[in-house]
Design a protein around this motif. Structure first.
Motif, PDB file in Angstrom:
ATOM      1  N   ARG A  18       0.818  -1.222   0.000  1.00  0.00           N
ATOM      2  CA  ARG A  18       0.000   0.000   0.000  1.00  0.00           C
ATOM      3  C   ARG A  18       0.846   1.264   0.000  1.00  0.00           C
ATOM      4  N   MET A  19       2.059   1.183   0.551  1.00  0.00           N
ATOM      5  CA  MET A  19       2.930   2.352   0.592  1.00  0.00           C
ATOM      6  C   MET A  19       3.606   2.578  -0.757  1.00  0.00           C
ATOM      7  N   GLY A  20       3.847   1.504  -1.495  1.00  0.00           N
ATOM      8  CA  GLY A  20       4.519   1.647  -2.783  1.00  0.00           C
ATOM      9  C   GLY A  20       6.030   1.639  -2.679  1.00  0.00           C
ATOM     10  N   GLN A  21       6.549   1.579  -1.487  1.00  0.00           N
ATOM     11  CA  GLN A  21       7.989   1.461  -1.241  1.00  0.00           C
ATOM     12  C   GLN A  21       8.179   0.886   0.155  1.00  0.00           C
ATOM     13  N   ASP A  22       9.405   0.515   0.478  1.00  0.00           N
ATOM     14  CA  ASP A  22       9.718  -0.055   1.785  1.00  0.00           C
ATOM     15  C   ASP A  22       9.315   0.944   2.877  1.00  0.00           C
ATOM     16  N   LYS A  23       8.332   0.569   3.700  1.00  0.00           N
ATOM     17  CA  LYS A  23       7.780   1.500   4.695  1.00  0.00           C
ATOM     18  C   LYS A  23       8.832   2.052   5.646  1.00  0.00           C
ATOM     19  N   GLY A  24       9.708   1.192   6.088  1.00  0.00           N
ATOM     20  CA  GLY A  24      10.698   1.647   7.055  1.00  0.00           C
ATOM     21  C   GLY A  24      11.614   2.729   6.533  1.00  0.00           C
ATOM     22  N   LEU A  25      11.734   2.829   5.203  1.00  0.00           N
ATOM     23  CA  LEU A  25      12.638   3.811   4.594  1.00  0.00           C
ATOM     24  C   LEU A  25      11.917   5.070   4.118  1.00  0.00           C
ATOM     25  N   LEU A  33      11.453   6.428   8.596  1.00  0.00           N
ATOM     26  CA  LEU A  33      10.590   6.030   9.719  1.00  0.00           C
ATOM     27  C   LEU A  33      11.300   5.121  10.711  1.00  0.00           C
ATOM     28  N   PHE A  34      12.098   4.164  10.204  1.00  0.00           N
ATOM     29  CA  PHE A  34      12.710   3.214  11.134  1.00  0.00           C
ATOM     30  C   PHE A  34      13.641   3.903  12.124  1.00  0.00           C
ATOM     31  N   GLU A  35      14.218   5.051  11.734  1.00  0.00           N
ATOM     32  CA  GLU A  35      15.100   5.766  12.657  1.00  0.00           C
ATOM     33  C   GLU A  35      14.315   6.412  13.798  1.00  0.00           C
ATOM     34  N   TYR A  36      13.084   6.863  13.526  1.00  0.00           N
ATOM     35  CA  TYR A  36      12.224   7.371  14.605  1.00  0.00           C
ATOM     36  C   TYR A  36      11.933   6.250  15.604  1.00  0.00           C
ATOM     37  N   ILE A  37      11.651   5.060  15.065  1.00  0.00           N
ATOM     38  CA  ILE A  37      11.373   3.908  15.930  1.00  0.00           C
ATOM     39  C   ILE A  37      12.605   3.593  16.779  1.00  0.00           C
TER      40      ILE A  37
END
Length: 194
Positions: A18-25, A33-37
């Motif tokens: 649904r995002m169209g790309q790797d969500k974490g990036l 996003l993964f860096e916020y986590i």
């Protein structure tokens, strides 16, 4: 249970269709996003690992990465099994890469509720959030057997093992970002992001 006895794992192994790309990036204010986590997780765990089935070179710049044991994007349980297998600690705290505002007291509250449990997971007043959970490595045989039978449903597995739901009252903390529109809205509503 001390911080040093918990490994934090960011689940970033999905297809992100649904995002169209790797969500974490996906970048928010110039930071993935993964860096916020990771920043939110770091004070509460001894080590952070990232479960990813793609882009391991990017995730691996700062963190140890690992892939699912099966390479068929078979859901969060596959990442959880791999994490439990590679973890050096008895307990593993899981947070998906698309829930950047997860409760700051997640690890502490889970620890307070983990006595005599092998698994605890989050819920808010409206629904369950099983991908935010604290699992013990003792679950490896049961989880492996469950997946080998072709089962994939996380909540069914948690019900089978008697996992404990832990209530958090802030539903907004569990907002997960699945589309570019949701990311844009979250960014607008969180203007104080560093």
């Amino acid at each position: 249970m001390s911080m040093d006895n918990i490994t934090g794992v960011i689940l970033a192994g999905g297809r992100s269709s649904r995002m169209g790309q790797d969500k974490g990036l996906v970048e928010v204010k110039g930071k993935p996003l993964f860096e916020y986590i990771a920043e939110r997780l770091r004070p509460h765990v001894g080590e952070i690992l990232i479960s990813c089935n793609q882009n391991a070179d990017r995730y691996g710049r700062e963190f140890q990465t690992f892939q699912d044991i099966t390479a068929d994007f078979s859901g969060p349980l596959a990442g959880m099994l791999a994490a439990l297998t590679v973890s050096k600690t008895e307990w593993v705290l899981f947070v998906p890469c698309d829930v950047p505002a997860f409760p700051a007291n997640l690890a502490e509250t889970f620890q307070e509720n983990a006595a005599d449990q092998k698994a605890v997971y989050a819920r808010d007043p409206e629904r369950e959030h099983p991908t935010l959970c604290l699992l013990n490595r003792d679950l490896i045989p049961e989880l492996k057997s469950y997946l080998e039978k072709g089962e994939r449903k996380l909540m069914i597995f948690f019900h089978q093992i008697g996992a404990k739901a832990v209530l958090f009252n802030d539903s907004a903390a569990f907002c997960n970002l699945n589309t570019p529109e949701e990311v844009a809205l979250w960014e607008i509503n969180n203007l104080d992001l560093s």
